[in-house]
Design a protein around this motif. Structure first.
Motif, PDB file in Angstrom:
ATOM      1  N   PRO A 105     -87.129 -36.473   1.315  1.00 56.34           N
ATOM      2  CA  PRO A 105     -86.327 -36.081   2.467  1.00 56.34           C
ATOM      3  C   PRO A 105     -85.435 -37.246   2.901  1.00 56.34           C
ATOM      4  CG  PRO A 105     -88.600 -36.491   3.109  1.00 56.34           C
ATOM      5  CD  PRO A 105     -88.562 -36.580   1.625  1.00 56.34           C
ATOM      6  N   LYS A 106     -84.341 -36.931   3.563  1.00 55.37           N
ATOM      7  CA  LYS A 106     -83.361 -37.964   3.935  1.00 55.37           C
ATOM      8  C   LYS A 106     -83.996 -39.119   4.706  1.00 55.37           C
ATOM      9  CE  LYS A 106     -78.680 -38.361   5.678  1.00 55.37           C
ATOM     10  NZ  LYS A 106     -77.506 -37.646   6.208  1.00 55.37           N
ATOM     11  N   LYS A 107     -84.933 -38.788   5.587  1.00 60.02           N
ATOM     12  CA  LYS A 107     -85.536 -39.825   6.451  1.00 60.02           C
ATOM     13  C   LYS A 107     -86.316 -40.866   5.636  1.00 60.02           C
ATOM     14  CE  LYS A 107     -89.687 -37.073   7.251  1.00 60.02           C
ATOM     15  NZ  LYS A 107     -90.463 -36.251   8.159  1.00 60.02           N
ATOM     16  N   ALA A 108     -86.743 -40.494   4.402  1.00 62.37           N
ATOM     17  CA  ALA A 108     -87.499 -41.440   3.573  1.00 62.37           C
ATOM     18  C   ALA A 108     -86.619 -42.587   3.083  1.00 62.37           C
ATOM     19  CB  ALA A 108     -88.120 -40.714   2.379  1.00 62.37           C
ATOM     20  N   ILE A 154     -93.219 -32.435   0.432  1.00 63.31           N
ATOM     21  CA  ILE A 154     -93.175 -31.278   1.336  1.00 63.31           C
ATOM     22  C   ILE A 154     -94.533 -31.073   2.004  1.00 63.31           C
ATOM     23  CG2 ILE A 154     -92.844 -28.761   1.453  1.00 63.31           C
ATOM     24  CD1 ILE A 154     -90.873 -29.109  -0.934  1.00 63.31           C
ATOM     25  N   VAL A 155     -95.623 -31.251   1.238  1.00 63.82           N
ATOM     26  CA  VAL A 155     -96.974 -31.023   1.808  1.00 63.82           C
ATOM     27  C   VAL A 155     -97.613 -32.315   2.317  1.00 63.82           C
ATOM     28  CG1 VAL A 155     -97.363 -28.984   0.379  1.00 63.82           C
ATOM     29  CG2 VAL A 155     -98.115 -31.217  -0.460  1.00 63.82           C
ATOM     30  N   GLY A 156     -96.873 -33.439   2.230  1.00 65.52           N
ATOM     31  CA  GLY A 156     -97.377 -34.691   2.800  1.00 65.52           C
ATOM     32  C   GLY A 156     -98.242 -35.521   1.875  1.00 65.52           C
ATOM     33  N   SER A 158     -97.018 -37.390  -0.572  1.00 66.64           N
ATOM     34  CA  SER A 158     -96.294 -38.649  -0.762  1.00 66.64           C
ATOM     35  C   SER A 158     -95.026 -38.636   0.083  1.00 66.64           C
ATOM     36  CB  SER A 158     -95.920 -38.830  -2.244  1.00 66.64           C
ATOM     37  OG  SER A 158     -94.936 -37.882  -2.613  1.00 66.64           O
ATOM     38  N   GLU A 159     -94.476 -39.833   0.286  1.00 65.37           N
ATOM     39  CA  GLU A 159     -93.200 -39.921   1.013  1.00 65.37           C
ATOM     40  C   GLU A 159     -92.024 -39.582   0.099  1.00 65.37           C
ATOM     41  OE1 GLU A 159     -96.045 -41.582   3.587  1.00 65.37           O
ATOM     42  OE2 GLU A 159     -95.639 -42.249   1.543  1.00 65.37           O
ATOM     43  N   VAL A 160     -92.120 -40.035  -1.170  1.00 62.10           N
ATOM     44  CA  VAL A 160     -91.037 -39.800  -2.136  1.00 62.10           C
ATOM     45  C   VAL A 160     -91.632 -39.431  -3.491  1.00 62.10           C
ATOM     46  CG1 VAL A 160     -89.411 -41.370  -1.002  1.00 62.10           C
ATOM     47  CG2 VAL A 160     -90.885 -42.240  -2.832  1.00 62.10           C
ATOM     48  N   ILE A 161     -90.750 -39.019  -4.400  1.00 57.59           N
ATOM     49  CA  ILE A 161     -91.145 -38.739  -5.778  1.00 57.59           C
ATOM     50  C   ILE A 161     -90.210 -39.499  -6.718  1.00 57.59           C
ATOM     51  CG2 ILE A 161     -92.082 -36.455  -5.251  1.00 57.59           C
ATOM     52  CD1 ILE A 161     -89.474 -35.229  -6.355  1.00 57.59           C
ATOM     53  N   LEU A 176     -84.808 -31.702  -0.086  1.00 58.26           N
ATOM     54  CA  LEU A 176     -84.930 -33.061  -0.626  1.00 58.26           C
ATOM     55  C   LEU A 176     -83.594 -33.499  -1.213  1.00 58.26           C
ATOM     56  CD1 LEU A 176     -88.296 -32.536  -2.584  1.00 58.26           C
ATOM     57  CD2 LEU A 176     -88.031 -33.328  -0.224  1.00 58.26           C
ATOM     58  N   GLU A 177     -83.444 -34.811  -1.437  1.00 62.89           N
ATOM     59  CA  GLU A 177     -82.210 -35.323  -2.040  1.00 62.89           C
ATOM     60  C   GLU A 177     -82.499 -36.567  -2.853  1.00 62.89           C
ATOM     61  OE1 GLU A 177     -80.007 -37.930   1.251  1.00 62.89           O
ATOM     62  OE2 GLU A 177     -80.376 -35.876   1.966  1.00 62.89           O
TER      63      GLU A 177
END
Length: 217
Positions: A105-108, A154-156, A158-161, A176-177
């Protein structure tokens, strides 16, 4: 006169194999029996050229090549980097282009900028670890997954992939982006280290022919 040994090729299954065979046909290397969709055969042979082909799951191709079960393999750069086998990477075939990226997500993006301790989910833990530890010098917890990686943030879990991105449409549909690019990817030709010495003339001739054909594009 001593008969030439077979050159054995391991091809990554699916689209990669189809594109490889199309490229090979353009330089006169054909294998008709591999096109038979109903065949149960595992090894396909062109007797005239003394070449054998078999299809394998992508992650297995570098293993077949390292241990000499195949002289040459065609596989994605992602698999080469993740498997880290003792093989020679000799040619970028230019197809199967995509990118390995850090997504979320952008906030990450803020967590990445501030080098915070975060969890990273990936099918490619070696690539993820190398990127965060050796390039970004950021300590992270890496979680290996095998399925839909996009689920993790999405389910929490991890913060990123860290995953392969082609068009990015799946990411966008799930909020996501792409946050950072790890490396560009494409199909590569790899060669067994002993085969490169023992069959040097045949293999380098093949590489030259392929390179000429690719340069026409």
């Amino acid at each position: 006169m001593e008969e030439k040994k077979y050159l054995t090729f391991a091809l990554g299954k699916g689209r990669l194999a189809r594109q490889t065979l199309e490229l090979f046909e353009r330089i006169g290397i054909t294998c008709e029996e591999i096109k038979d969709k109903d065949t149960r055969k595992l090894i396909f042979v062109n007797e005239a050229l003394r070449m054998r082909f078999f299809l394998a799951k992508g992650p297995d191709v570098p293993t077949y090549v390292e241990y000499g079960a195949a002289d040459i393999g065609i596989v994605g750069e992602d698999t080469i980097l993740e498997e880290n086998r003792k093989i020679y990477e000799v040619l970028d075939l230019g197809f199967g282009k995509c990118r390995m990226c850090v997504c979320g997500p952008k906030k990450a993006g803020e967590l990445l900028r501030h080098h915070e301790l975060i969890r990273v989910a990936s099918k490619y833990p070696r690539i993820a670890k190398n990127y965060f530890y050796n390039k970004k010098h950021q300590t992270v917890e890496i979680i290996k997954l095998n399925g839909s990686i996009e689920l993790a943030p999405i389910v929490g879990l991890s913060e990123v992939i860290v995953d392969i991105v082609e068009t990015g449409s799946t990411l966008r549909e799930n909020g996501l982006e792409v946050l950072e690019e790890v490396c560009p990817l494409s199909a590569r030709m790899v060669v067994n280290q002993v085969s490169m010495k023992m069959e040097h003339a045949r293999i380098t001739s093949l590489i030259t022919e392929l390179r000429k054909e690719l340069n026409k594009e």
